[in-house]
Design a protein around this motif. Structure first.
Motif, PDB file in Angstrom:
ATOM      1  N   VAL A 183       0.840  -1.198   0.000  1.00 18.67           N
ATOM      2  CA  VAL A 183       0.000   0.000   0.000  1.00 18.67           C
ATOM      3  C   VAL A 183       0.876   1.250   0.000  1.00 18.67           C
ATOM      4  O   VAL A 183       1.803   1.367   0.797  1.00 18.67           O
ATOM      5  CB  VAL A 183      -0.928   0.018   1.226  1.00 18.67           C
ATOM      6  CG1 VAL A 183      -1.810   1.263   1.217  1.00 18.67           C
ATOM      7  CG2 VAL A 183      -1.794  -1.245   1.263  1.00 18.67           C
ATOM      8  N   ALA A 207      -3.560   0.429   7.973  1.00 17.79           N
ATOM      9  CA  ALA A 207      -3.140  -0.514   6.938  1.00 17.79           C
ATOM     10  C   ALA A 207      -2.078  -1.473   7.465  1.00 17.79           C
ATOM     11  O   ALA A 207      -2.092  -2.672   7.156  1.00 17.79           O
ATOM     12  CB  ALA A 207      -2.618   0.244   5.717  1.00 17.79           C
ATOM     13  N   ILE A 209      -2.342  -1.164  -3.746  1.00 18.89           N
ATOM     14  CA  ILE A 209      -3.373  -0.207  -3.340  1.00 18.89           C
ATOM     15  C   ILE A 209      -2.716   1.164  -3.202  1.00 18.89           C
ATOM     16  O   ILE A 209      -1.666   1.295  -2.557  1.00 18.89           O
ATOM     17  CB  ILE A 209      -4.032  -0.612  -2.019  1.00 18.89           C
ATOM     18  CG1 ILE A 209      -4.707  -1.981  -2.145  1.00 18.89           C
ATOM     19  CG2 ILE A 209      -5.048   0.438  -1.560  1.00 18.89           C
ATOM     20  CD1 ILE A 209      -5.128  -2.584  -0.811  1.00 18.89           C
TER      21      ILE A 209
END
Length: 402
Positions: free
Chosen positions: A191, A224, A270
């Motif tokens: 991410v 996250a 992401i």
């Protein structure tokens, strides 16, 4: 199955022939996303050198309880606090006996007493030593204290005997270690998150910027990481600490932010664009401080690159999430941005409300997304930015599984 991504594993290596497997074990743990630090007993150093494990782990190998340099900062206590899991591999009969007795006369046993982290032992010894009643009693004692065991395996041993006592294959030990942790919703995902403001220089002492504190982006990074993701944080200038286990790249201008994001997008699953990127920058940056010379001053601006749209439109096409800070027509403007920039999801919030705007500890948001079933939305009432970050990450994980 749990995950080791972002986990901190303290590997303790004891003096047995299976110590040679610890080099491969370090690599396998790292391949699973863990950060590894190593403790070695004196006996272990007779089988494999500290330099080998230092080179593989990327950290100094610890081997002495009375290391003057390390103990200036209470080194053994810091190691104990650092670990998410203490893994002893190989765990010899002697080590198992000393742990069962509660000894604290070397670095390994002292850290074992001082850590609150779970402990996993991978026994390795001669088959008769494994079968001995004293060893079995020690194992039973440790089991009652909540210690976990991986193995041993059975087969031919270095001494020529055949039976139980071989240390498990390193990958099997890694799987045992992973099973001790809960699986994260974003386990193994890469991410990239942008956060904070950008600053566009007018001259050497002045710049154009905004009121973003970076708190929302940093909260998303923490959420996250907690969900098991590897996080690259691309941050404009802020005054808050970088979340633990996040790899942070500091930038100043919109162009710098774009350059770093384009470096990372090829290896990104992401992308979350939470930064408040300046839409415009001065057309000309003065090399010298602009002097006050008249009652009025005209400033010519030019468009900055659109970081979010550029990343979302990249051939690698990560799952792209944007933020829309609006002062009016929240849903309408957010939907327009979602479509215009080709995003997978957008988080819209009303920054005209001082209780949830820039620099606030709280936030409220409207989450909008597109998936195979069409458009969806979730209205999140005022809550802390950490709570909102958890909701956003959970929704991303849900959409990624569809």
């Amino acid at each position: 199955m749990g995950h080791l991504n972002n986990r901190r594993i303290l590997l303790a290596v004891c003096g047995g022939i299976a110590a040679y497997k610890s080099a491969e074990l370090v690599r396998k743990l790292q391949d699973s996303g863990a950060e590894v630090r190593v403790i070695m007993t004196r006996g272990a150093q007779e089988f494999i050198t500290p330099l080998t494990l230092q080179a593989l782990s990327g950290h100094t190998v610890h081997h002495s309880l009375l290391d003057e340099e390390a103990e200036r900062g209470m080194g053994h206590i810091e190691l104990a606090r650092w670990a998410d899991l203490m893994l002893v591999a190989p765990a010899t009969a002697d080590c198992i006996a000393r742990l069962a007795a509660g000894r604290a006369d070397d670095l390994l046993t002292t850290v074992a007493l001082a850590t609150a982290a779970p402990m996993l032992l991978a026994p390795a010894m001669n088959q008769q030593m494994w079968k001995d009643l004293a060893t079995q009693d020690n194992l039973a004692t440790l089991a009652t204290r909540g210690i976990h065991f991986a193995g041993p395996d059975s087969g031919e041993q270095a001494c020529g005997d055949i039976g139980p006592g071989r240390m498990l294959d390193p990958m099997a030990i890694v799987e045992h270690a992973a099973s001790l942790f809960e699986s994260g919703a974003l386990a193994g995902q890469r991410v990239v998150i942008t956060a904070g403001p950008t600053r566009e220089p007018l001259d050497p002492v002045r710049y154009i910027s905004n009121h973003s504190s970076g708190k929302m982006g940093y909260a998303l990074a923490r959420a996250a990481i907690d969900a098991g993701a590897s996080v690259q944080l691309v941050s404009g200038p802020v005054a808050i600490p970088v979340p633990e286990r996040a790899d942070c790249r500091s930038v100043t201008t919109a162009q710098e932010m774009l350059d770093v994001c384009m470096e990372l997008v090829e290896h990104c699953d992401i992308f979350i664009g939470c930064a408040a990127v300046a839409d415009y920058r001065p057309l000309i940056e003065s090399e010298q401080k602009i002097k006050k010379s008249s009652e009025e001053m005209s400033l010519k601006l030019t468009r900055n690159p659109d970081v979010l749209a550029t990343v979302a439109g990249h051939a690698a096409k990560p799952f792209s999430v944007g933020f829309a800070a609006e002062t009016e027509n929240l849903r309408e403007h957010a939907l327009g941005k979602l479509e215009r920039k080709g995003l997978s999801m957008i988080v819209a919030n009303d920054v005209s409300d001082s209780s949830i705007g820039f620099n606030s500890e709280n936030n409220a948001a409207l989450l909008l997304w597109r998936d195979a079933n069409g458009n969806g939305e979730l209205d999140v009432e005022q809550c802390s930015k950490d709570v909102l970050a958890g909701i956003v990450i959970a929704q991303i994980a849900k959409l990624r599984q569809v």
